[in-house]
Design a protein around this motif. Structure first.
Motif, PDB file in Angstrom:
ATOM      1  N   ARG A 286      31.881  42.361  56.208  1.00  0.00           N
ATOM      2  CA  ARG A 286      32.803  41.569  57.036  1.00  0.00           C
ATOM      3  C   ARG A 286      33.787  40.801  56.152  1.00  0.00           C
ATOM      4  O   ARG A 286      34.989  40.748  56.424  1.00  0.00           O
ATOM      5  N   ASN A 287      33.266  40.193  55.077  1.00  0.00           N
ATOM      6  CA  ASN A 287      34.130  39.435  54.177  1.00  0.00           C
ATOM      7  C   ASN A 287      35.149  40.325  53.478  1.00  0.00           C
ATOM      8  O   ASN A 287      36.276  39.905  53.207  1.00  0.00           O
TER       9      ASN A 287
ATOM     10  N   LYS B 172      19.441  45.866  45.794  1.00  0.00           N
ATOM     11  CA  LYS B 172      20.302  44.894  45.121  1.00  0.00           C
ATOM     12  C   LYS B 172      21.532  44.634  45.989  1.00  0.00           C
ATOM     13  O   LYS B 172      21.902  45.458  46.836  1.00  0.00           O
ATOM     14  N   PRO B 173      22.204  43.500  45.782  1.00  0.00           N
ATOM     15  CA  PRO B 173      23.427  43.219  46.542  1.00  0.00           C
ATOM     16  C   PRO B 173      24.586  44.073  46.031  1.00  0.00           C
ATOM     17  O   PRO B 173      24.498  44.690  44.961  1.00  0.00           O
ATOM     18  N   LEU B 174      25.643  44.102  46.800  1.00  0.00           N
ATOM     19  CA  LEU B 174      26.836  44.830  46.374  1.00  0.00           C
ATOM     20  C   LEU B 174      27.470  44.110  45.185  1.00  0.00           C
ATOM     21  O   LEU B 174      27.485  42.886  45.126  1.00  0.00           O
ATOM     22  N   HIS B 175      28.014  44.906  44.247  1.00  0.00           N
ATOM     23  CA  HIS B 175      28.660  44.305  43.087  1.00  0.00           C
ATOM     24  C   HIS B 175      30.090  44.822  42.955  1.00  0.00           C
ATOM     25  O   HIS B 175      30.601  45.531  43.838  1.00  0.00           O
ATOM     26  N   LEU B 176      30.747  44.480  41.855  1.00  0.00           N
ATOM     27  CA  LEU B 176      32.155  44.806  41.672  1.00  0.00           C
ATOM     28  C   LEU B 176      32.419  46.310  41.769  1.00  0.00           C
ATOM     29  O   LEU B 176      33.448  46.731  42.311  1.00  0.00           O
ATOM     30  N   GLY B 177      31.497  47.128  41.254  1.00  0.00           N
ATOM     31  CA  GLY B 177      31.657  48.580  41.374  1.00  0.00           C
ATOM     32  C   GLY B 177      31.672  49.021  42.829  1.00  0.00           C
ATOM     33  O   GLY B 177      32.478  49.869  43.232  1.00  0.00           O
TER      34      GLY B 177
ATOM     35  N   GLY C 288      20.657  42.311  35.578  1.00  0.00           N
ATOM     36  CA  GLY C 288      21.264  41.197  36.292  1.00  0.00           C
ATOM     37  C   GLY C 288      22.583  40.752  35.706  1.00  0.00           C
ATOM     38  O   GLY C 288      22.977  39.596  35.846  1.00  0.00           O
ATOM     39  N   THR C 289      23.301  41.680  35.034  1.00  0.00           N
ATOM     40  CA  THR C 289      24.583  41.314  34.407  1.00  0.00           C
ATOM     41  C   THR C 289      25.762  41.903  35.176  1.00  0.00           C
ATOM     42  O   THR C 289      26.760  42.288  34.596  1.00  0.00           O
ATOM     43  N   VAL C 290      25.626  41.994  36.489  1.00  0.00           N
ATOM     44  CA  VAL C 290      26.711  42.520  37.315  1.00  0.00           C
ATOM     45  C   VAL C 290      27.548  41.367  37.870  1.00  0.00           C
ATOM     46  O   VAL C 290      27.100  40.228  37.910  1.00  0.00           O
ATOM     47  N   VAL C 291      28.760  41.700  38.295  1.00  0.00           N
ATOM     48  CA  VAL C 291      29.573  40.738  39.023  1.00  0.00           C
ATOM     49  C   VAL C 291      29.251  40.915  40.494  1.00  0.00           C
ATOM     50  O   VAL C 291      29.593  41.924  41.100  1.00  0.00           O
ATOM     51  N   ASP C 292      28.558  39.946  41.047  1.00  0.00           N
ATOM     52  CA  ASP C 292      28.136  40.024  42.441  1.00  0.00           C
ATOM     53  C   ASP C 292      29.352  39.961  43.357  1.00  0.00           C
ATOM     54  O   ASP C 292      30.258  39.141  43.172  1.00  0.00           O
ATOM     55  N   ALA C 293      29.378  40.834  44.381  1.00  0.00           N
ATOM     56  CA  ALA C 293      30.530  40.913  45.284  1.00  0.00           C
ATOM     57  C   ALA C 293      30.758  39.597  46.026  1.00  0.00           C
ATOM     58  O   ALA C 293      31.903  39.140  46.160  1.00  0.00           O
ATOM     59  N   ASP C 294      29.686  38.986  46.508  1.00  0.00           N
ATOM     60  CA  ASP C 294      29.828  37.736  47.265  1.00  0.00           C
ATOM     61  C   ASP C 294      30.357  36.606  46.388  1.00  0.00           C
ATOM     62  O   ASP C 294      31.224  35.831  46.798  1.00  0.00           O
ATOM     63  N   GLU C 295      29.829  36.521  45.165  1.00  0.00           N
ATOM     64  CA  GLU C 295      30.296  35.481  44.254  1.00  0.00           C
ATOM     65  C   GLU C 295      31.751  35.720  43.864  1.00  0.00           C
ATOM     66  O   GLU C 295      32.541  34.777  43.734  1.00  0.00           O
TER      67      GLU C 295
END
Length: 593
Positions: A267-268, A128-133, A401-408
């Motif tokens: 990087r971001n 999964k992508p990185l999320h707020l946690g 799928g109820t996470v806050v995605d880091a990129d978004e």
């Protein structure tokens, strides 16, 4: 650099010798509380018995002695047993002159402590992508590394990627079944997002199968164990561990997608690592350690063939370290990886794990096992535990799928920064490239500051809109103040660097100099407690104080040349401290806004 506490310690120690014939080191000072007059406070209660004085009498006698014999002391007052000491204008001016041109007040020389610390943070799963946690984890780990380095330690920043196991197979199997050959390129999707999509797809399909089996008369537990998708997933894991070529190739392909995605997010975020470990390379390391522990009697074999350790005497439970079928469990890998790290880096003095507080028990067990195995360095292992990040809507769940995605989240922060900056309307002379850099700087500053100002042990509620207020307890408020100071210095257009021999501080000027003096102690304490929040809240208070000074004290319009020069020097030093403090949080401050 002049150290007030050192001067006062010697003076008070001498006072006890001359007034009471007492030799004591039981002398310490604290900052005088804001509601009382004074710079430093000495608490007398601990020494009243030896001196045969009341707390107030002892305080007054010591104060009179200091006023007569120590030139740095100007006045004093006693409140019950608290001796509040005010230092002279000359002391504060001498201190100011000694630091006004320093670039890194409070920073220790690189590697001066002789201590090497390995700091692990991030530790994502490749399903999964990185999320707020993860964002809190990365920002906390990176900032603590910065703070430890500023305290003179050598820091090795590492990432342990969890790239194997049943959860990874879930994404792989779902892609096989439902993906139709989709790739990041074919769907124009970031690789970690694509893999995360199929992790969610697996969970949806698995839950439907469970529901169908329950409807057929199976119990919930039976349905969960025997759902076809779960059985296929377990078989895929078995094939992976057996080195099946097709499964391994699929695993490498999908992990490759994820690594490219992670690298972009890192990087971001502005974080990095000195070394990355992969669980697929480390998960077997602990098996030999288990055999070693069996021979030492640290572990024992149970009737079913599994290997365990009894930690009930340490107020912990029995812990399985090897399953009956010989496969490793999570703690087996962690044991082996820790031992390998100390072998790989023999100079290592400490190993810090940045992991959420839901793993508190795991690390207590891990460190106790390593200690029982005879590794002296086990006592130098530390779990940097932090609270979960929640949203106004509640907890996040990756499977659903109820996470806050880091990129978004990052994109939202950049866009909000752009809107807020345009509202201020002070960037007409910026080029488009400069504007985009500024939006990113402000957006990242808002995110990082909002997260890092909270003590790591506390859980936190994240509100993106609140974080980007230019007038609140926020990163943009501090960034804006730094840009304001830089604007003043540019407009001055003169050399104001020469030392001052005399100046009469007003109240807010003295408070600013005292606040600058405090930075060294705050940085040292933040390094001891692994708490960037101390730095964040310090720089906010300094910034508020500077804004009061800016409002109350003319700088460029001041007619007295000495006062003008002092205020410019003070402004320059405040800007330097703000920049340094924010850099410790991983935040860049703009030269203009």
């Amino acid at each position: 650099m002049i150290k007030a506490e050192t001067v006062l310690f010697s003076a008070v120690q001498k006072a006890f010798q001359e007034l009471y014939s007492i030799n004591t080191n039981n002398i310490s000072f604290q900052k005088t509380r804001p509601e009382f007059e004074g710079d430093f406070t000495f608490v007398t209660f601990a020494l009243v018995k030896e001196t045969k004085r009341s707390p107030e009498q002892l305080g007054n006698e010591l104060g009179e002695y200091l006023k007569q014999h120590e030139t740095t002391v100007s006045t004093f007052n006693v409140v019950k047993g608290f001796l509040n000491i005010s230092l002279s204008q000359k002391f504060w001016l001498d201190y100011f002159n000694s630091v006004k041109d320093l670039k890194n007040i409070g920073f220790q020389q690189e590697n001066s402590s002789g201590k090497t610390i390995m700091l692990e943070y991030s530790s994502p799963n490749t399903n999964k992508p990185l999320h707020l946690g993860h964002v809190r984890n990365n920002l906390l780990g990176f900032s603590v590394a910065q703070i430890l380095q500023a305290n003179g330690h050598k820091v090795i920043k590492v990432n342990l990627v969890n790239d194997r196991g049943i959860h990874i197979c879930k994404s792989m199997l779902a892609w096989q079944k439902f993906g139709n050959g989709e790739t990041p390129q074919s769907s124009n999707t970031k690789g970690d997002h694509l893999v995360g999509k199929y992790y969610v797809e697996f969970d949806k399909a698995y839950k439907q199968q469970i529901k169908d089996l329950v409807a057929q008369g199976k119990s919930q537990e039976e349905a969960e164990k025997n759902a076809p998708l779960m059985l296929e997933c377990q078989e895929m894991l078995r094939l992976w561990e057996a080195g099946d070529k097709d499964v391994i190739n699929l695993w490498k392909t999908m992990n490759g997608w994820v690594y490219e995605g992670f690298a972009s997010t890192y990087r971001n975020l502005g974080v990095n690592f000195d070394k990355t470990y992969y669980e697929s390379n480390t998960y077997l390391l602990g098996k030999e350690i288990v055999q070693e522990g069996l021979s030492k009697g640290v572990f024992y074999k149970k009737e079913n063939g599994s290997v365990a350790i009894d930690l009930t005497n340490e107020k912990l439970d029995e812990k399985i370290v090897l399953r009956a079928d010989g496969t490793s469990v999570y703690i087996t890998q962690d044991m082996g990886t820790a031992i390998e790290r100390f072998k790989e880096f023999p100079q290592l003095n400490q190993l810090i794990y940045t992991v959420g507080n839901e793993q508190d028990y795991h690390f207590k067990v891990l460190f106790k096992i390593l200690e029982k195995l005879g590794y002296d360095w086990a006592k130098e292992c530390y779990h940097l535990s932090y609270g979960m990040v929640e949203l106004p809507e509640g907890k996040m769940k990756s499977r659903e799928g109820t996470v806050v995605d880091a990129d978004e989240l990052l994109q939202e922060m950049f866009e909000t920064a752009e809107a807020k900056t345009k509202e201020l309307g002070k960037v007409e002379d910026f080029s488009e490239v400069e504007l985009q850099d500024l939006y990113r700087m402000v957006g990242l500053g808002a995110l990082k500051y909002f997260i890092l100002k909270v003590d790591p042990v506390k859980k936190m509620l994240f509100n993106p809109k609140e974080s980007i207020d230019f007038n609140g307890h926020t990163g943009p408020f501090i960034q804006y103040t730094h840009a304001r100071v830089k604007s003043v210095l540019r407009k001055a257009g003169e050399d104001f660097s020469t030392p001052l021999s005399e100046i009469n501080f007003n109240g807010v000027e003295k408070e600013l100099v005292k606040s600058i003096y405090d930075f060294s102690a705050v940085l040292e304490e933040a390094g001891k407690t692994y708490n960037p929040g101390l730095i964040a809240n310090y720089v906010y208070e300094l910034t508020k104080l500077y804004n009061r000074f800016y409002h109350d004290c003319p700088i460029l319009k001041e007619e007295n040349a000495s006062v003008r020069k002092f205020r410019l020097q003070l402004s320059k030093l405040c800007a330097q401290i703000i920049s340094n403090a924010m850099n410790l949080l991983g935040i860049v401050v703009p030269e203009r806004m």
